[in-house]
Motif scaffolding. Sequence first.
Motif, short mmCIF file in Angstrom:
data_model
loop_
_atom_site.label_atom_id
_atom_site.label_comp_id
_atom_site.label_asym_id
_atom_site.label_seq_id
_atom_site.Cartn_x
_atom_site.Cartn_y
_atom_site.Cartn_z
N ARG A 133 0.83 -1.21 0.00
CA ARG A 133 0.00 0.00 0.00
C ARG A 133 0.86 1.25 0.00
NH1 ARG A 133 -4.45 -0.33 -2.05
NH2 ARG A 133 -5.12 1.53 -0.96
N ASP A 283 -4.99 5.99 -8.38
CA ASP A 283 -6.20 5.77 -7.60
C ASP A 283 -7.44 5.70 -8.49
OD1 ASP A 283 -4.90 5.64 -5.23
OD2 ASP A 283 -5.20 7.73 -4.68
N GLY A 286 -6.49 2.70 -11.56
CA GLY A 286 -6.16 1.38 -11.07
C GLY A 286 -4.94 0.81 -11.76
N LEU A 623 -5.65 -5.08 1.85
CA LEU A 623 -6.26 -3.88 1.29
C LEU A 623 -6.07 -3.80 -0.22
CD1 LEU A 623 -5.27 -1.29 4.04
CD2 LEU A 623 -7.57 -2.09 3.52
N GLU A 624 -4.92 -4.27 -0.69
CA GLU A 624 -4.66 -4.22 -2.13
C GLU A 624 -5.60 -5.17 -2.88
OE1 GLU A 624 -2.61 -2.79 -5.53
OE2 GLU A 624 -3.00 -2.07 -3.50
N ASP A 627 -8.87 -3.39 -3.03
CA ASP A 627 -8.79 -2.26 -3.93
C ASP A 627 -8.96 -2.69 -5.38
OD1 ASP A 627 -8.44 0.24 -4.95
OD2 ASP A 627 -6.34 0.45 -4.41
N ASN A 628 -8.49 -3.89 -5.70
CA ASN A 628 -8.55 -4.38 -7.08
C ASN A 628 -9.74 -5.29 -7.34
OD1 ASN A 628 -5.84 -3.67 -8.61
ND2 ASN A 628 -5.32 -4.07 -6.48
N ARG A 632 -14.61 1.00 -6.48
CA ARG A 632 -13.75 1.99 -5.82
C ARG A 632 -14.45 2.72 -4.66
NH1 ARG A 632 -8.53 2.62 -4.93
NH2 ARG A 632 -8.11 4.73 -4.28
N TYR A 635 -14.53 0.47 -1.67
CA TYR A 635 -13.21 0.30 -1.07
C TYR A 635 -12.83 1.51 -0.24
CZ TYR A 635 -8.22 0.43 -0.50
OH TYR A 635 -6.99 0.56 0.06
N GLN A 636 -13.10 2.71 -0.77
CA GLN A 636 -12.74 3.91 -0.03
C GLN A 636 -13.53 4.01 1.28
OE1 GLN A 636 -13.46 6.69 -3.26
NE2 GLN A 636 -11.27 7.08 -3.47
N GLN A 639 -12.08 1.38 3.63
CA GLN A 639 -10.79 1.84 4.13
C GLN A 639 -10.97 2.91 5.21
OE1 GLN A 639 -8.21 3.98 1.40
NE2 GLN A 639 -6.43 2.89 2.18
#
Length: 891
Positions: A133, A283, A286, A623-624, A627-628, A632, A635-636, A639
């Motif tokens: 990250r 961000d 991606g 987290l990665e 994220d993928n 999005r 994920y935000q 997080q």
Amino acid sequence: MLGVRPDETRTVWLFFLHNFLLGIGTILVYVAANVILLENNPERNLPLAYGTAALAMMAAGRVYTHFEHHLVLQKLAGRVLIAVVALAGVLGALVFLGHSVAAAVAIMAGYRVIYLLTNLEFWGVSAVVFDVRQSKRLFGLISAGDMPAKALGAGLAIIIHAHTDLLYLLLTAFAAYGAALLVVQATLRSHDVEARPVGRRQRVAGTSVWQRWFGNNQLVLSICLSLTAIAAVTTGVEYSFFVNVKHKFHDQTLVMQYVGGVLALTYLLAMLFKVGLAQVTLDRLGIRRMLLTLPATVLAGLLAFGGLSWLGAGESTLLIYFCGLYLGLEVLRRAVFDPVFLVLFQPLAPPERLQAHTLAKGYYEPLGMGLAGLLLFLTASHEAIAEWLPFVWMALFMAGALYFLARTYGHYLAELQHALSQRFSLTEELRTELPDGPATAAATVLAPADLAEAQELTALLLDKKRRPAATARLLALGPVAVPALAAALRPGTSEALARRAASVAGQLRLPESRRALVALAQQPHPTRREMALRALRGFAPVAADAPIFQGLVEDELRLAQRLITGLAHLGSTGELARALDYELDRIEQRIFGLLQQLYPPQLIVDAQRGVAHAARERQANALEILDNLIPRPWYQGLQALLDVSPAAERAQVFDQLLGPLTTTMAMPAYIIQQGEATFSDWTVAVALRQHVPTLGQLPDWLPYFNSPDALLQESALTAINHLATSQHTIYDEALRLLPVLPHLLMSHHAAAAHLPAQSRVGLLRHTALFAETPENVLSSIVPIMQEVTFPAGHQIFAKGDLGASLYIVYEGEVGIFNGPQLLTTFRQGDFFGELALLDAEPRSATAVAQSAVRAFRLDQDDFYDVMEERSEVLRNILRVLCQRLRKQNEA
């Protein structure tokens, strides 16, 4: 502004300065080599230099690989820079003693070796210091350190007019490498730089020669092959640019001024993009799109050459084209591709990470440059094809890079999953051989049954003694049992029955039982949704249900926004803040449960475990993956839920994602309004005690005065009792709305002899067994706490008695005896008999009341039910028992 967190500041600037100094030294050597090479027949000399440099780099890469396996990274980094300083001195001697083409080729080869060694050293150290990250967020910044340095070196190239100036450039490079060595030593002193192996599952052995050559790692294979193709194209574009500039200007001074100007512009643009836009672009786009940006753009630029040739473009137009192609390729490669390329290695274990980077940079990148040098050398003497053939093979190479990079992203996600997976787990082949559970037996019902029997069996799930037999029979009935189980899952049924019915429905694994559980998940009560999500773990995601679970994820994120905004106003301390933190933890768990119904469950489970893991690198890999994998905005939001930053900052993230909140209701009033449909009883109880209602909010309070939950009723009555002396108008209105209120208050006062539910939670909180358990969980233990009293001298239990209860002392003293010997004495807040909660074995000692004792008893059967519902209780008990066992072993 740059995304650097306070605790990272010194590290980031050390790496930035390190790269800046390496960049100064490297670009000055590069300028010195090009000044000589571009003087005489660059069409033949440049390909020769490329081939020689490729061989020298591959040899240096092999030597580096040897020492990488035999030296710790700290020693290796220092020795590499010492070797670079020595090599810079050798190149200075070459410049001073000879001006031939051979010397220029040797200098170019030396430059490439220096570039390789500094690159391996710099990224080797940074790859161990930063996790995946941090690398996504910071690699663009720290790698921008060499951009201003190279722009400075390119600017110096503009004013170079004689060979004597080159010696001063190399002396400056020598000093820069020496300063870089000092910075590295400072970095090593402040960081633990070591590539430690980590325990992970073994990969399935590859069958192809390619896979065995690359350590059975398809990610490394695809990266290396794509890097080979990109290096070949980069070499070809650089060659075309230099040769066309030489043909256009002829005069050496003008050539160096033009080349230096383009290089300076390239590095400045790359620096601005890296520092200001790289993280934002990554961000938004991606990793997958960022990976494909370079090959797709350059491929389009290479194909544009055919259009220019067909249109008969002149020499000046072609020069502008070559300049633009070179500039675009370099900016994309340095500002976009290199940082993302380095991130791809981060999911690998540290030793694998370093080996993969060395293999890619020390062997396959030079291989690409060598291939390009060979092709250019072979075509340089054939003017008829030398103009267009390089663009044909460069286009083919870049198409190959596009193909391999498209595959790289999938391998990257697979490596992230491998990094998070358990070290010892079932292989997929073994999983497929396991039985599917009771659902298989459901198709072969032994005897017909009707709905009445299923309803009777479902009701027996509340009977502790007959529950196992009732469960087995319901599983045998299969589809016949589903309607009765679905009825037990509807709103209004008891929590205990719903929990048992959900468990049985989950074990059935039938489409009908899944539909009943999905309906349960849609109920607003958090406990019921958690029951459903726990039972649904045995089912694979169903595409048709995706909109339902997507909507529930959105609902959970909106609730999280409301609670975090409330926390921002309340502050991070206090009873209500702790209760809200627990509610946010539950939201996080529910979101992960919902994601398991939308994406590959094992990926989500691994990510959830990784997020909760103590190791920073494992958290970053988790987290990665998310994220993928997930949208999005989700994920935000997730997080922001997991982040430890202040609540106000997290609330801003949610406001940007979901828009600002439309209601301004105070947090306690909102909790009371939503009630147990959204919150645990402890959170509602705290809100009741802290909130002073308005006349309009009184109707929200009325249900709590008659609540079957003792904690809620006590809290509501205590709060309204305080209003009787301070808020007469509100109290009078409460009496008008609820005439039975005086009777409830009298009953409440009459029951004062017994310890209130709130005080029982406090008692549990102050025992070592439950000290780390949130009050929201402890409140679920209160209903099973049985208050008991013993006179002085009373034997509570004797050694050898079959034990099934834990005791917590509230008043008095209890002595623990082994025969006549007093072993220890327990007082207020102490507990004894805890092993009986987990295993009903004979008591190992005798407990006697030393004085009048008031205590609370927890029986095993009741406690098992609580532990089944609240796993935090079991985890805390195991932790305390392990601590006691360690102390006993030490004693």
